[in-house]
Design an enzyme around this catalytic site. Structure first.
Site, PDB file in Angstrom:
ATOM      1  N   LYS A 298      43.138  61.119  58.287  1.00 38.51           N
ATOM      2  CA  LYS A 298      43.762  60.181  57.335  1.00 38.51           C
ATOM      3  C   LYS A 298      45.287  60.234  57.459  1.00 38.51           C
ATOM      4  O   LYS A 298      45.942  59.204  57.553  1.00 38.51           O
ATOM      5  CB  LYS A 298      43.355  60.519  55.882  1.00 38.51           C
ATOM      6  CG  LYS A 298      41.854  60.506  55.631  1.00 38.51           C
ATOM      7  CD  LYS A 298      41.517  60.662  54.163  1.00 38.51           C
ATOM      8  CE  LYS A 298      41.859  62.013  53.569  1.00 38.51           C
ATOM      9  NZ  LYS A 298      41.070  63.148  54.120  1.00 38.51           N
TER      10      LYS A 298
ATOM     11  N   ARG B 138      40.034  60.762  44.821  1.00 38.26           N
ATOM     12  CA  ARG B 138      39.114  61.781  45.335  1.00 38.26           C
ATOM     13  C   ARG B 138      37.942  62.020  44.392  1.00 38.26           C
ATOM     14  O   ARG B 138      37.080  62.843  44.683  1.00 38.26           O
ATOM     15  CB  ARG B 138      39.864  63.084  45.518  1.00 38.26           C
ATOM     16  CG  ARG B 138      40.176  63.427  46.986  1.00 38.26           C
ATOM     17  CD  ARG B 138      41.010  64.666  46.972  1.00 38.26           C
ATOM     18  NE  ARG B 138      40.999  65.455  48.150  1.00 38.26           N
ATOM     19  CZ  ARG B 138      41.996  65.506  49.019  1.00 38.26           C
ATOM     20  NH1 ARG B 138      43.021  64.695  48.915  1.00 38.26           N
ATOM     21  NH2 ARG B 138      41.950  66.357  50.014  1.00 38.26           N
TER      22      ARG B 138
ATOM     23  N   ARG C  20      48.657  75.586  57.460  1.00 38.44           N
ATOM     24  CA  ARG C  20      48.500  75.509  56.007  1.00 38.44           C
ATOM     25  C   ARG C  20      47.526  76.587  55.539  1.00 38.44           C
ATOM     26  O   ARG C  20      46.529  76.847  56.209  1.00 38.44           O
ATOM     27  CB  ARG C  20      47.936  74.127  55.625  1.00 38.44           C
ATOM     28  CG  ARG C  20      48.979  73.050  55.619  1.00 38.44           C
ATOM     29  CD  ARG C  20      48.402  71.664  55.467  1.00 38.44           C
ATOM     30  NE  ARG C  20      47.344  71.531  54.486  1.00 38.44           N
ATOM     31  CZ  ARG C  20      46.762  70.365  54.186  1.00 38.44           C
ATOM     32  NH1 ARG C  20      47.152  69.258  54.786  1.00 38.44           N
ATOM     33  NH2 ARG C  20      45.804  70.307  53.288  1.00 38.44           N
TER      34      ARG C  20
ATOM     35  N   ARG D 128      36.626  73.229  50.942  1.00 42.42           N
ATOM     36  CA  ARG D 128      37.137  71.857  50.787  1.00 42.42           C
ATOM     37  C   ARG D 128      36.073  70.846  51.189  1.00 42.42           C
ATOM     38  O   ARG D 128      35.953  69.778  50.584  1.00 42.42           O
ATOM     39  CB  ARG D 128      38.409  71.670  51.630  1.00 42.42           C
ATOM     40  CG  ARG D 128      39.603  72.435  51.051  1.00 42.42           C
ATOM     41  CD  ARG D 128      40.718  72.570  52.058  1.00 42.42           C
ATOM     42  NE  ARG D 128      41.352  71.314  52.398  1.00 42.42           N
ATOM     43  CZ  ARG D 128      42.031  71.106  53.530  1.00 42.42           C
ATOM     44  NH1 ARG D 128      42.143  72.061  54.434  1.00 42.42           N
ATOM     45  NH2 ARG D 128      42.577  69.942  53.766  1.00 42.42           N
TER      46      ARG D 128
HETATM   47  P1  AMP Z   1      45.164  67.065  51.429  1.00 43.56           P
HETATM   48  O1  AMP Z   1      46.499  67.279  52.064  1.00 43.56           O
HETATM   49  O2  AMP Z   1      44.883  65.625  51.108  1.00 43.56           O
HETATM   50  O3  AMP Z   1      44.041  67.725  52.183  1.00 43.56           O
HETATM   51  O4  AMP Z   1      45.228  67.800  49.987  1.00 43.56           O
HETATM   52  C1  AMP Z   1      45.446  69.191  49.887  1.00 43.56           C
HETATM   53  C2  AMP Z   1      45.001  69.683  48.516  1.00 43.56           C
HETATM   54  O5  AMP Z   1      45.749  69.027  47.490  1.00 43.56           O
HETATM   55  C3  AMP Z   1      43.544  69.410  48.172  1.00 43.56           C
HETATM   56  O6  AMP Z   1      42.657  70.387  48.705  1.00 43.56           O
HETATM   57  C4  AMP Z   1      43.592  69.435  46.644  1.00 43.56           C
HETATM   58  O7  AMP Z   1      43.698  70.762  46.154  1.00 43.56           O
HETATM   59  C5  AMP Z   1      44.914  68.750  46.362  1.00 43.56           C
HETATM   60  N1  AMP Z   1      44.753  67.279  46.230  1.00 43.56           N
HETATM   61  C6  AMP Z   1      45.262  66.312  47.068  1.00 43.56           C
HETATM   62  N2  AMP Z   1      44.930  65.092  46.637  1.00 43.56           N
HETATM   63  C7  AMP Z   1      44.198  65.262  45.511  1.00 43.56           C
HETATM   64  C8  AMP Z   1      43.552  64.381  44.602  1.00 43.56           C
HETATM   65  N3  AMP Z   1      43.573  63.038  44.769  1.00 43.56           N
HETATM   66  N4  AMP Z   1      42.876  64.925  43.552  1.00 43.56           N
HETATM   67  C9  AMP Z   1      42.837  66.246  43.344  1.00 43.56           C
HETATM   68  N5  AMP Z   1      43.419  67.147  44.168  1.00 43.56           N
HETATM   69  C10 AMP Z   1      44.102  66.665  45.241  1.00 43.56           C
END
Ligand code: AMP
Length: 215
Positions: free
Chosen positions: A13, A88, A160, A171
């Site tokens: 994404k 999400r 990360r 996740r």
């Molecule tokens: P990502 O970079 O999109 O994988 O997001 C990293 C982390 O941020 C996720 O594992 C969640 O802990 C948090 N996060 C990101 N977007 C959301 C969302 N829309 N709702 C809840 N938590 C989020």
């Protein structure tokens, strides 16, 4: 173009959104990037979000919805936006509908990037990000020319915390449980556009462009 990029962590994404943003000048809104910047700067939101993120859990809907309300009302979204990592949960999707109604705009499509869990684990455990500009690499599939250094800005690359294997599995479990109901949600609204994302990023981009008649 007003789109959601939907798919499990590691589906590509962020990679696709960055390419499309640069090519078509639309706002790329990554909730993960916004949250990581808040954690880095020790803001009130960052302090609340950190423990959830480290554990691979979702940050509570109320915090995310408030954050997105502010972000979507900014001027750069007027030309269109790509939402990466939001919504999400079904309640985030319902809140988004209300936000967009208030802004008097509609979604064009929800692009579903489809990849298997095994591919996700392989991609994420080898993923490295630039500390400075956020550029994404992979130690095997897309290595930088100098080990550990960003080709674009010379920044240091890092892994990360949530790209460690046990957190990746968590996740994925959260994705299947809380985010995958959005597939049905958007399919029933006629907005879902599935794309096979187990291919090179160039091929996935071509498929996305075909959806929008830009090829
Ligand atoms: P990502 O970079 O999109 O994988 O997001 C990293 C982390 O941020 C996720 O594992 C969640 O802990 C948090 N996060 C990101 N977007 C959301 C969302 N829309 N709702 C809840 N938590 C989020």
């Amino acid at each position: 173009m007003r789109c959601i990029l939907l798919g499990p962590p590691g589906a590509g994404k962020g990679t696709q959104a960055a390419i499309i943003r640069d090519k078509y000048t639309v706002a790329h809104i990554s909730t993960g990037d916004i949250l990581r910047a808040n954690v880095k700067n020790n803001t009130a939101l960052g302090m609340k979000a950190k423990s959830y993120m480290d554990a691979g859990e979702l940050v509570p809907d109320s915090l995310i919805i408030e954050m997105m309300k502010e972000r979507l009302s900014r001027d750069d979204c007027k030309r269109g936006f790509l939402l990466d990592g939001f919504p999400r949960t079904v309640s985030q999707a319902e809140a988004l509908e209300i936000l967009l109604k208030d802004l008097e705009v509609e979604l064009d499509a929800v692009i579903l990037l489809e990849v298997s869990d095994e591919v996700v684990v392989k991609r994420l455990s080898g993923r490295r990000m630039c500390k400075q500009c956020g550029a994404i690499y992979h130690i095997e599939f897309q290595p930088p020319s100098k080990n550990g250094i960003c080709d674009k800005c010379g920044g240091e690359l890092y892994q990360r915390d949530d790209d460690k294997e046990e957190v990746i599995r968590q996740r994925l479990a959260v994705y299947h449980e809380q985010t995958s109901p959005l597939v049905e949600y958007y399919s029933s609204k006629g907005l879902l556009r599935p794309v096979n994302a187990e291919q090179s990023s160039d091929s996935v981009l071509r498929l996305i462009e075909q959806l929008f008649g830009k090829d």
